[in-house]
Design a protein around this motif. Sequence first.
Motif, short mmCIF file in Angstrom:
data_model
loop_
_atom_site.label_atom_id
_atom_site.label_comp_id
_atom_site.label_asym_id
_atom_site.label_seq_id
_atom_site.Cartn_x
_atom_site.Cartn_y
_atom_site.Cartn_z
N ALA A 10 28.93 -13.80 -17.99
CA ALA A 10 28.33 -13.73 -16.65
C ALA A 10 27.83 -15.08 -16.15
O ALA A 10 27.72 -15.29 -14.94
N TYR A 66 29.45 -17.06 -13.16
CA TYR A 66 29.57 -16.47 -11.82
C TYR A 66 28.22 -16.45 -11.11
O TYR A 66 27.18 -16.32 -11.73
N TRP A 81 32.13 -11.16 -9.66
CA TRP A 81 32.18 -10.98 -11.12
C TRP A 81 32.77 -9.62 -11.48
O TRP A 81 33.67 -9.52 -12.32
#
Length: 615
Positions: free
Chosen positions: A463, A466, A472
């Motif tokens: 993650a 992003y 995402w």
Amino acid sequence: MLDLSVLNEAQKRAVMHPGGPAMVLAGPGSGKTFLIVNRIRYLIEHQKVSPDAILVITFTKAAALSMERRFMESTGGQYPEVWFGTFHSFFFYLLKTYSLYHNDSLITQKEKIHYLKEIFAEMNLLWDESAHFEELLKENHGQNWEVQNCPEGMSAETVNEIKKRFAEKMFQDKKLDFDDMAVLCHDLLQKNQALLQSLREKYKYILIDEYQDINEPQERVVRLLAAPCNEIMVVGDDDQSIYGFRGSVPEIMKNFPLQYPETKTYYLEQNYRSKAQIVETSVAVIAENKNRFLKKLYAKEEGGEVHCLGFREKGQEYEYIKKRITELAKTGSLSDMAVIARSNRDLEPIYLFLQKAGIPCLRREKGISIFEHFVVKDLLGCIAFSIGKRERAPESWRKMGGNENLRKILAAQTPFTAIHFLCKKVGYEKYLRSQAIKLKEQTAQDEKLNEWQELIIVLKEHAKNYKSLSIWLEEVEEYVRMQQEKKKNEGLEQDEAAVNLMTLHAAKGLEFSYVCLPDVNEGNIPGKQCRSKEEIEEERRILYVGMTRAKKALDILYLTGTLEYPRLPSRFLNPILKRENESYSASSTSSSNSTLSKNSSKASATASYSSSSSI
């Protein structure tokens, strides 16, 4: 005619074995296939053995075909009567020819799934297509079902009942699984002495490759066939015995001289594959095992490059791997590089990271994606609900007491902070603890919580790249869709040069100029579930197999972790990290690795040795 001058002295002694039982202990890269090919030629061309009297058995179809091809090339195809094959193909041939079985008797994966669906319906169990029961069957065929590989929340009692019913259905339909064949062949040969005598007269010479992979039922059949003359030669390396879950244990190879008291043992100890530093490092690791044949392994070539590095976070580890591959790609091919991890789950985030960095990667195995695990599904589901990409809140959101205010706060986060917010503020970590409590034993609870925490860390690392939740989620969905498409198409889907990504088990028998072994930590290798001395020694052998795949350069990486989630390097690395009196230097910043140690944790020891060599 066979030219014995192409063999080294150890190979020559084994090839010219005068007769009777023989065991060849062949270290990594010592030329065991070369030896077997020349042993067959020696029997035919010097001992005047009829080619159709020779039975050559190995464990994989690819290995059997490769050995047969090399033999045919070396002899100009003169002796096609030599029988090359796997244990399974030989056993299936016997059962089809001399018993009531036929081609359709071998159970297919589709039939296994059909049986399982019937059993789940009979037992009122929920069938979840995303749970990948194919993987459960692939890993746990025959008698080797492992409870820890079953879907979340399924008890040992339930698994055993499924197993019992599965066996009953196979028996009713006269279906065969691979693991059934050896037992059925043994029964067939014991009951049919005329057939046994006929086979003994036909296959007077038996050669077995990768003997350390044999299990007891297979060994019993071989012993029946070889008697009474016992013209059998087995070639293998007990240090590479890594299939304990299939019943392959080093004791079988160690007991070979006891089963055949006239055994002559030969040692192939010169490594033609790996350079000296790699051989010395891998030997230092495997020497910690007690249940093994002692060997004096050495390299043909000096030099080599070995680094053992610690990193605080996975992101730093991945960044190092990227830089290392990019650096080595200037002088070598991506196809000659491999990242070899303990499991497919460890490989997926590395695959995603390298692909995003523009480095082509090839995953050699199918595996269950982390995005199909309930923990990751929960977190992604909550995030999707927060931004309106999902109408109904996940069950976990409702059980955590998620409300409209929390939903709005979550929707305003970046992907990384959203996961943190869900775990700490909304209460997902507390929810996972409540799920773990359902397991009876404290040890099992701790193991599951650690496993789930590891998944959250991996998802956080992904993650980080992003800023937008919607973008995402879209990319994750596209990735999952593409992986599902690839699973429909068997084989390797790309021809371009690409870094090989595989598990330690899958790497056996392969070699690469550069090998990287990530996440060599306690709890990963050895795994958390490993308790006994035998299990620990097998885990060390698994690491040894990975290390000995490297020809010129080897990186061994581990995590030191954070204050919140500390990690320890694998105990198997102690011989490397502690070798202060040898050619390694231990420090947090090694001069031989100054450009790379920026990523290494200051809290960790960094052992490294490098010798000038290009890949």
